[in-house]
Scaffold this active site. Sequence first.
Site, PDB file in Angstrom:
ATOM      1  N   LYS A   1       0.836  -1.210   0.000  1.00 49.65           N
ATOM      2  CA  LYS A   1       0.000   0.000   0.000  1.00 49.65           C
ATOM      3  C   LYS A   1       0.859   1.243   0.000  1.00 49.65           C
ATOM      4  O   LYS A   1       1.871   1.311   0.696  1.00 49.65           O
ATOM      5  CB  LYS A   1      -0.859  -0.017   1.282  1.00 49.65           C
ATOM      6  CG  LYS A   1      -1.881   1.049   1.368  1.00 49.65           C
ATOM      7  CD  LYS A   1      -3.232   0.527   0.913  1.00 49.65           C
ATOM      8  CE  LYS A   1      -4.246   1.620   0.716  1.00 49.65           C
ATOM      9  NZ  LYS A   1      -4.022   2.491  -0.435  1.00 49.65           N
TER      10      LYS A   1
ATOM     11  N   LYS B   1       5.768   2.788   8.185  1.00 53.08           N
ATOM     12  CA  LYS B   1       4.573   3.505   8.646  1.00 53.08           C
ATOM     13  C   LYS B   1       3.434   2.526   8.936  1.00 53.08           C
ATOM     14  O   LYS B   1       2.792   2.594   9.990  1.00 53.08           O
ATOM     15  CB  LYS B   1       4.147   4.486   7.548  1.00 53.08           C
ATOM     16  CG  LYS B   1       3.089   5.464   7.946  1.00 53.08           C
ATOM     17  CD  LYS B   1       2.706   6.374   6.774  1.00 53.08           C
ATOM     18  CE  LYS B   1       3.883   7.144   6.224  1.00 53.08           C
ATOM     19  NZ  LYS B   1       3.505   8.070   5.142  1.00 53.08           N
TER      20      LYS B   1
ATOM     21  N   ASP C   1       0.012  -0.322  12.875  1.00 56.01           N
ATOM     22  CA  ASP C   1      -0.672  -1.617  12.804  1.00 56.01           C
ATOM     23  C   ASP C   1      -1.692  -1.698  11.675  1.00 56.01           C
ATOM     24  O   ASP C   1      -2.803  -2.205  11.862  1.00 56.01           O
ATOM     25  CB  ASP C   1      -1.367  -1.933  14.145  1.00 56.01           C
ATOM     26  CG  ASP C   1      -0.362  -2.275  15.227  1.00 56.01           C
ATOM     27  OD1 ASP C   1       0.639  -2.948  14.915  1.00 56.01           O
ATOM     28  OD2 ASP C   1      -0.555  -1.836  16.373  1.00 56.01           O
TER      29      ASP C   1
ATOM     30  N   LYS D   1       4.930   2.360  -3.182  1.00 59.45           N
ATOM     31  CA  LYS D   1       4.742   3.732  -3.657  1.00 59.45           C
ATOM     32  C   LYS D   1       4.860   3.730  -5.173  1.00 59.45           C
ATOM     33  O   LYS D   1       5.522   2.870  -5.752  1.00 59.45           O
ATOM     34  CB  LYS D   1       5.827   4.648  -3.073  1.00 59.45           C
ATOM     35  CG  LYS D   1       5.406   6.085  -3.033  1.00 59.45           C
ATOM     36  CD  LYS D   1       4.520   6.343  -1.830  1.00 59.45           C
ATOM     37  CE  LYS D   1       4.157   7.793  -1.679  1.00 59.45           C
ATOM     38  NZ  LYS D   1       3.562   8.038  -0.359  1.00 59.45           N
TER      39      LYS D   1
ATOM     40  N   SER E   1      -7.271   4.764   4.637  1.00 58.33           N
ATOM     41  CA  SER E   1      -7.264   3.954   3.405  1.00 58.33           C
ATOM     42  C   SER E   1      -7.560   2.489   3.744  1.00 58.33           C
ATOM     43  O   SER E   1      -8.250   1.789   3.005  1.00 58.33           O
ATOM     44  CB  SER E   1      -5.897   4.027   2.715  1.00 58.33           C
ATOM     45  OG  SER E   1      -5.852   5.128   1.855  1.00 58.33           O
TER      46      SER E   1
HETATM   47  P1  NAD Z   1      -0.376  18.062  -2.675  1.00 63.05           P
HETATM   48  O1  NAD Z   1       0.101  17.935  -4.067  1.00 63.05           O
HETATM   49  O2  NAD Z   1      -1.832  18.044  -2.405  1.00 63.05           O
HETATM   50  O3  NAD Z   1       0.192  19.412  -2.016  1.00 63.05           O
HETATM   51  C1  NAD Z   1       1.549  19.744  -1.918  1.00 63.05           C
HETATM   52  C2  NAD Z   1       1.653  21.257  -1.855  1.00 63.05           C
HETATM   53  O4  NAD Z   1       2.982  21.639  -1.530  1.00 63.05           O
HETATM   54  C3  NAD Z   1       1.311  21.936  -3.194  1.00 63.05           C
HETATM   55  O5  NAD Z   1       0.347  22.948  -2.974  1.00 63.05           O
HETATM   56  C4  NAD Z   1       2.660  22.511  -3.655  1.00 63.05           C
HETATM   57  O6  NAD Z   1       2.524  23.712  -4.413  1.00 63.05           O
HETATM   58  C5  NAD Z   1       3.359  22.759  -2.325  1.00 63.05           C
HETATM   59  N1  NAD Z   1       4.818  22.815  -2.412  1.00 63.05           N
HETATM   60  C6  NAD Z   1       5.658  22.089  -3.178  1.00 63.05           C
HETATM   61  N2  NAD Z   1       6.937  22.432  -2.944  1.00 63.05           N
HETATM   62  C7  NAD Z   1       6.902  23.413  -2.011  1.00 63.05           C
HETATM   63  C8  NAD Z   1       7.894  24.183  -1.350  1.00 63.05           C
HETATM   64  N3  NAD Z   1       9.186  24.004  -1.605  1.00 63.05           N
HETATM   65  N4  NAD Z   1       7.496  25.087  -0.423  1.00 63.05           N
HETATM   66  C9  NAD Z   1       6.184  25.284  -0.142  1.00 63.05           C
HETATM   67  N5  NAD Z   1       5.203  24.586  -0.743  1.00 63.05           N
HETATM   68  C10 NAD Z   1       5.556  23.667  -1.664  1.00 63.05           C
HETATM   69  O7  NAD Z   1       0.385  16.925  -1.869  1.00 63.05           O
HETATM   70  P2  NAD Z   1      -0.038  16.259  -0.482  1.00 63.05           P
HETATM   71  O8  NAD Z   1      -0.871  15.081  -0.780  1.00 63.05           O
HETATM   72  O9  NAD Z   1      -0.529  17.309   0.439  1.00 63.05           O
HETATM   73  O10 NAD Z   1       1.375  15.714   0.009  1.00 63.05           O
HETATM   74  C11 NAD Z   1       2.319  16.557   0.666  1.00 63.05           C
HETATM   75  C12 NAD Z   1       3.340  15.686   1.379  1.00 63.05           C
HETATM   76  O11 NAD Z   1       2.667  14.838   2.312  1.00 63.05           O
HETATM   77  C13 NAD Z   1       4.142  14.746   0.490  1.00 63.05           C
HETATM   78  O12 NAD Z   1       5.430  14.565   1.056  1.00 63.05           O
HETATM   79  C14 NAD Z   1       3.383  13.433   0.587  1.00 63.05           C
HETATM   80  O13 NAD Z   1       4.188  12.320   0.287  1.00 63.05           O
HETATM   81  C15 NAD Z   1       2.977  13.470   2.045  1.00 63.05           C
HETATM   82  N6  NAD Z   1       1.815  12.642   2.407  1.00 63.05           N
HETATM   83  C16 NAD Z   1       0.636  12.745   1.751  1.00 63.05           C
HETATM   84  C17 NAD Z   1      -0.450  11.956   2.154  1.00 63.05           C
HETATM   85  C18 NAD Z   1      -1.821  12.072   1.535  1.00 63.05           C
HETATM   86  O14 NAD Z   1      -2.765  11.435   2.046  1.00 63.05           O
HETATM   87  N7  NAD Z   1      -2.007  12.862   0.496  1.00 63.05           N
HETATM   88  C19 NAD Z   1      -0.297  11.046   3.212  1.00 63.05           C
HETATM   89  C20 NAD Z   1       0.925  10.974   3.873  1.00 63.05           C
HETATM   90  C21 NAD Z   1       1.975  11.781   3.471  1.00 63.05           C
END
Ligand code: NAD
Length: 463
Positions: free
Chosen positions: A65, A89, A94, A101, A356
């Site tokens: 996942k 994670k 759990d 990915k 999820s």
């Molecule tokens: P997203 O695409 O919805 O949003 C990311 C945002 O960050 C965008 O608005 C982008 O413009 C901004 N951004 C990019 N580079 C930047 C910078 N240098 N400075 C400031 N802003 C910047 O993505 P997301 O789903 O919110 O994911 C963000 C992070 O969280 C990633 O590392 C992702 O792997 C992690 N994450 C996401 C989820 C999820 O459920 N979506 C779950 C766990 C972890």
Amino acid sequence: MGFYKNVKLYFERATRYLDYDKGLLNQIQIPDAIFKVNFPVKTRRGIEVISGWRVHHSQHLLPTKGGIRIAPEVDEDEVIALASLMTYKNAVVDVPFGGAKGAIKIDRRMYTDEELERIIRRFTVELIKKNAIGPAIDVPAPDYGSSPREMAWIADTYKSYHHTDIDALASVTGKPVENGGIRGRKEATGKGLCIALKEALSIKEDMDKVGLSTGLSGKRVVVQGFGNVGYHAAKFLQENGAVIIAIAEIDGAIYNPNGIDVEKAKEIHRSEGTITRYPDANVIPTAEALELETDVLLPAAKENQITVENAPRIKAKIVLEGANGPTTPEADEILRKRGIMIIPDIYANAGGVVVSYFEWLKNLYHIRLGRLTKRVEEISQMRMLHAILQLIGKTMSENELKKYIFSADEREIVFSGLEDTMVNAYHQLRDTSMKHGVDLRTAAFITAIEKIVRYYLNMGIFP
Ligand code: NAD
């Protein structure tokens, strides 16, 4: 230094406190399968060859996942690193899945919605051809650059190729609710971050060490990245009394020490394409926002944002990692030496994968959570109230009694399951950190490795 190498360093730091067979630790740490695909897609510019990856980091539990990232600068190292973080994670919270990915290497802005749909569907077909996706094999979800809409396209493509599989919708999570998604998934990572921070802030002994009072109310928070994770985390934190003093986006940051209205900022971000037009704040450079005087810094954009370069200037008391891998190992060491508490990604941002998991279960059960039991629970509460009233010699009308009945809908059930998971996991990590005298990140890796090792030791390795 590569992202995957960073994760390996964190892994190795944890193994210093463990005494397990080196070969077994290698098996846990090295990715099980890497799928790289190149495929043609017709765009307005002609035929383009698109590259994508799906990494099944650990198949010790199936399905694997993890999200699908859409970004122009993504590479294999990044996908392996992110997949390995998913393995740890899932173990920390759990969730009975292996880690995975995926990524598609494109600049989203270069493609129309129709072209993007073609790319997503063709990528899904490439995974189907390799038997690398399915409810019992590997289940993608949204990540940086992808959203429920893309998940619906994946589900529909998978379904078209497996039209007799009644569980086909469980091949991907983070879908729109109308397409088999679950209420609360979109907000889950942000909600989980809020729960994690509240839990950390509730322990006086720990807060004394970082120089903070207990409780979220009035705590200043700087958020980097205002996408799915950053926006929802900021929203829940504000609703729970925190003051969001700055939001940093890719093209600039906004700062107001008296607080930013998160909903208003999002509205402007959506309509104007930038947060810098928010009226009641100063616009400052993105990098500067990370170094503001604040209680909590929430990096929620991308990896490698807190590095050896800016770590000495970070003034937050707590770094709450919303993004995956936002802090490099060298920066992590600097922050820890400076007494800054880090709530690590492999725990803090696990809310998304937890919900999820609930969505996957919902798809396999083919029923909305709570649908079977809602009425029965209401009736049993009503009977209990009647009995109590009888005992104390009072009466109440049916309508008055209804005011005291709690009937949970799907979203409430999801959030209560999420809260229970995040709170329990926090205390597991804290206990491990106290047992070994280590920080929370090392404790999280120790916890994850111990759980996976136990799995292998009990099951054995197929000869
Ligand atoms: P997203 O695409 O919805 O949003 C990311 C945002 O960050 C965008 O608005 C982008 O413009 C901004 N951004 C990019 N580079 C930047 C910078 N240098 N400075 C400031 N802003 C910047 O993505 P997301 O789903 O919110 O994911 C963000 C992070 O969280 C990633 O590392 C992702 O792997 C992690 N994450 C996401 C989820 C999820 O459920 N979506 C779950 C766990 C972890």
